[in-house]
Design an enzyme around this catalytic site. Structure first.
Site, PDB file in Angstrom:
ATOM      1  N   LYS A 212      18.956   8.557 -12.853  1.00 23.58           N
ATOM      2  CA  LYS A 212      18.086   8.780 -11.698  1.00 23.58           C
ATOM      3  C   LYS A 212      16.620   8.928 -12.100  1.00 23.58           C
ATOM      4  CE  LYS A 212      16.403   9.579  -7.784  1.00 23.58           C
ATOM      5  NZ  LYS A 212      16.679  10.441  -6.683  1.00 23.58           N
ATOM      6  N   CYS A 268       9.328  12.402  -4.467  1.00 27.42           N
ATOM      7  CA  CYS A 268      10.178  12.021  -5.609  1.00 27.42           C
ATOM      8  C   CYS A 268       9.395  11.518  -6.820  1.00 27.42           C
ATOM      9  CB  CYS A 268      11.197  10.972  -5.176  1.00 27.42           C
ATOM     10  SG  CYS A 268      12.373  11.617  -3.996  1.00 27.42           S
ATOM     11  N   ARG A 338       4.153  14.892   1.495  1.00 29.41           N
ATOM     12  CA  ARG A 338       4.136  15.521   0.179  1.00 29.41           C
ATOM     13  C   ARG A 338       3.419  14.596  -0.816  1.00 29.41           C
ATOM     14  NH1 ARG A 338      10.318  16.734  -0.758  1.00 29.41           N
ATOM     15  NH2 ARG A 338      10.434  14.867   0.533  1.00 29.41           N
TER      16      ARG A 338
HETATM   17  C1  UDX Z   1      11.787   6.771  -4.322  1.00 31.55           C
HETATM   18  C2  UDX Z   1      12.796   5.790  -4.932  1.00 31.55           C
HETATM   19  O1  UDX Z   1      12.476   4.454  -4.526  1.00 31.55           O
HETATM   20  C3  UDX Z   1      14.200   6.163  -4.504  1.00 31.55           C
HETATM   21  O2  UDX Z   1      15.144   5.293  -5.118  1.00 31.55           O
HETATM   22  C4  UDX Z   1      14.469   7.603  -4.906  1.00 31.55           C
HETATM   23  O3  UDX Z   1      15.752   8.002  -4.503  1.00 31.55           O
HETATM   24  C5  UDX Z   1      13.426   8.527  -4.305  1.00 31.55           C
HETATM   25  O4  UDX Z   1      12.126   8.098  -4.680  1.00 31.55           O
HETATM   26  P1  UDX Z   1      10.658   7.052  -1.910  1.00 31.55           P
HETATM   27  O5  UDX Z   1       9.968   8.256  -2.467  1.00 31.55           O
HETATM   28  O6  UDX Z   1      11.299   7.129  -0.567  1.00 31.55           O
HETATM   29  O7  UDX Z   1      11.828   6.590  -2.908  1.00 31.55           O
HETATM   30  O8  UDX Z   1       9.570   5.901  -1.863  1.00 31.55           O
HETATM   31  P2  UDX Z   1       9.380   4.440  -2.439  1.00 31.55           P
HETATM   32  O9  UDX Z   1       9.695   3.444  -1.425  1.00 31.55           O
HETATM   33  O10 UDX Z   1      10.008   4.302  -3.769  1.00 31.55           O
HETATM   34  O11 UDX Z   1       7.781   4.439  -2.608  1.00 31.55           O
HETATM   35  C6  UDX Z   1       7.148   5.403  -3.454  1.00 31.55           C
HETATM   36  C7  UDX Z   1       5.658   5.295  -3.398  1.00 31.55           C
HETATM   37  O12 UDX Z   1       5.207   4.149  -4.107  1.00 31.55           O
HETATM   38  C8  UDX Z   1       5.049   5.191  -2.006  1.00 31.55           C
HETATM   39  O13 UDX Z   1       3.917   6.047  -1.948  1.00 31.55           O
HETATM   40  C9  UDX Z   1       4.623   3.735  -1.892  1.00 31.55           C
HETATM   41  O14 UDX Z   1       3.539   3.568  -1.041  1.00 31.55           O
HETATM   42  C10 UDX Z   1       4.248   3.429  -3.343  1.00 31.55           C
HETATM   43  N1  UDX Z   1       4.355   2.011  -3.700  1.00 31.55           N
HETATM   44  C11 UDX Z   1       5.558   1.370  -3.623  1.00 31.55           C
HETATM   45  C12 UDX Z   1       3.230   1.326  -4.153  1.00 31.55           C
HETATM   46  O15 UDX Z   1       2.131   1.884  -4.255  1.00 31.55           O
HETATM   47  N2  UDX Z   1       3.352   0.009  -4.502  1.00 31.55           N
HETATM   48  C13 UDX Z   1       4.533  -0.660  -4.443  1.00 31.55           C
HETATM   49  O16 UDX Z   1       4.562  -1.852  -4.780  1.00 31.55           O
HETATM   50  C14 UDX Z   1       5.675   0.045  -3.980  1.00 31.55           C
END
Ligand code: UDX
Length: 470
Positions: A212, A268, A338
């Protein structure tokens, strides 16, 4: 099967509802009585597309119930999922395991006979082994508690889909024990999902825990990699979006998670890479994850770069200006603020003396609690009234698709795209000055229009000169 889910926050509430959707009898348990009452009434305490339907359908079918009494949980089932939160420690990078330990301490002494506890929370490696020892000490005489770890990979905004159709299932069990019962139970719980061909990885506790945090560290690294390259693009006037498209065609690299912009936030990625580094220090392997410090620092640097870009776009200083910030959630389809890059930028602009008006379709209430000094508008149009610049900080679809004339009440037609999600030519054609973080947005070189003279001294301010690549 009869199951309980201990902890009904984001992960736990989704898991409980989705387990009921798979046909199991589920009891959700949380110490927060208000949360329990809301869930029992069919009201999801956070924004997550599709979850309310699943929750209500299963409450109505009688397969789902919520309680704050651990005694109910102990008598209801022999299989218990653990989905409580594991936030970053206050004043440190380590993971705060208080909620995990409290849940184990509350439940285990009440159990009689054989019980299986399946951890889903994101925890530092070694936690399962420590909890198994703790459980053995506090279990009632004659009772046997087996512990397994099956990390959850759900993304906010896609939580239901990711729980019901996961990319993979991981089950970590005691490396020195017999994994037979845990394996049998998990195969039974996820029968439909496994029959659909979902890969199932059986391993030991430590590997499952590490899967994870490694996955999240990789995703964070990928985002910071493209953002670091975007810093180079800014200097030499190259186009990071076209570059990402081009390298993304290499299947070993892949295009996903290569969107440059304001970077990652949320509950996360930021805390998981920090918790991972802290754990590496504790186990004497600090050097292995030293690069994650740089990943973190590239990410936070984007926020300051964005504030500087806004300052450049309004003539060098935001003091005394009106700035509209569209988006406060850390990503679209979420009300989670957050460690949100969007809200951080809004806060920094206010600290530099701008009058900041924020609009977010879902995250206003959460933002208000965290940053009460900002003004919150009821719509994008009203946030932009008299604005000297409009900042797009979260790529909600309604911002991506808005037409420039919807924001006609601005004082100056200046738009700063923090997510590289707008079509520069649309804004340019409507008479706006369009700026994007990470360098110019333009089509392939052969289609480029001549580059106009700069209106700003900063190399970071890249004005739209031609249609976008995407
Ligand atoms: C993440 C993981 O993807 C997931 O598998 C885990 O269980 C929890 O953490 P999440 O926090 O919901 O999920 O968001 P995610 O869609 O992964 O995006 C994380 C951050 O990265 C966001 O702030 C998003 O805007 C940013 N991001 C994502 C970018 O800046 N560029 C990208 O290309 C993709």
């Amino acid at each position: 099967m009869k199951l309980t889910v201990i902890g009904c926050g984001y992960l736990g509430a989704t898991h409980a509802a989705c387990m009921a959707e798979l046909g199991h009898d589920v009891l959700g348990v949380d110490v927060d009585t208000e949360k329990v009452a809301r869930l029992q009434a069919g009201d999801v305490p956070f924004f997550e597309p599709g979850l309310a339907d699943v929750l209500r359908r299963n409450l109505a079918a009688g397969r789902l119930r919520f309680t704050s009494d651990h005694r109910d949980a102990a008598s209801f089932a022999a299989v218990h999922f653990l989905g409580v939160g594991t936030p970053q420690q206050r004043g440190g990078y380590g993971v705060d395991l208080r909620h995990v330990e409290a849940a184990v301490d509350a439940l285990i002494p009440l159990l009689r006979g054989d019980h299986l506890l399946i951890g889903k929370s994101t925890v530092p490696v070694g936690t399962a082994a420590a909890l198994a020892q703790r459980a053995a000490v506090i279990a009632a005489p004659g009772s046997h508690i087996e512990l397994a770890w099956s990390p959850e990979f759900l993304r906010e905004g896609f939580a239901v889909e990711d729980t019901l159709s996961p990319d993979r299932l991981v089950l970590g069990t005691d490396p020195d024990g017999d994994s037979g019962w845990a394996d049998e139970v998990v195969v039974e719980i996820y029968r439909d999902i496994l029959q659909a061909g979902t890969p199932f990885i059986r391993t030991d506790w430590a590997t499952a825990e590490l899967v994870k945090v490694s996955a999240n560290a990789f995703l964070a690294t990928k985002i910071s990699f493209i953002n670091a390259i975007s810093e180079i693009c800014e200097v030499v006037d190259a186009d990071i979006s076209t570059l990402a498209d081009a390298i993304g065609y290499d299947q070993r690299i892949g295009r996903r998670f290569l969107n440059a912009g304001l970077g990652f936030g949320g509950g996360c990625l930021p805390k998981d890479i920090r918790g991972f580094m802290a754990r590496a220090d504790e186990i004497g392997a600090s050097q292995a994850l030293r690069f994650l410090r740089e990943v973190d620092s590239i990410n936070t640097r984007r926020r300051t770069a964005m504030v500087d870009l806004v300052a450049d776009a309004v003539g060098g200083d935001v003091l005394g200006t009106n700035i509209a910030v569209l988006g406060a959630a850390f990503k679209p389809e979420s009300d989670d603020v957050r460690d949100s890059p969007a809200l951080n930028v809004a806060g920094q602009l206010a600290l530099r003396g701008a009058s900041v008006s924020v609009f977010d379709p879902k995250a206003a209430a959460n933002s208000q609690r965290m940053y009460p000094m900002l003004t919150y508008a009821e719509s994008a149009a009203s946030a932009c009234e008299d604005a000297d610049a409009v900042v797009v900080a979260t790529e909600w679809a309604e911002f991506v698709h808005m037409a420039p004339d919807e924001l006609a009440a601005v004082r100056n037609k200046v738009i700063v795209d923090g997510r590289r999600c707008l079509d520069p030519s649309t804004w340019h054609d409507a008479g706006w000055r369009y700026h994007s973080i990470g360098g110019p947005m333009r089509a392939a070189r052969s289609q480029r229009a001549p580059i106009p003279a700069r209106t700003s001294a900063s190399p970071q301010v890249a004005e739209a000169v031609a249609p976008p690549a995407r």
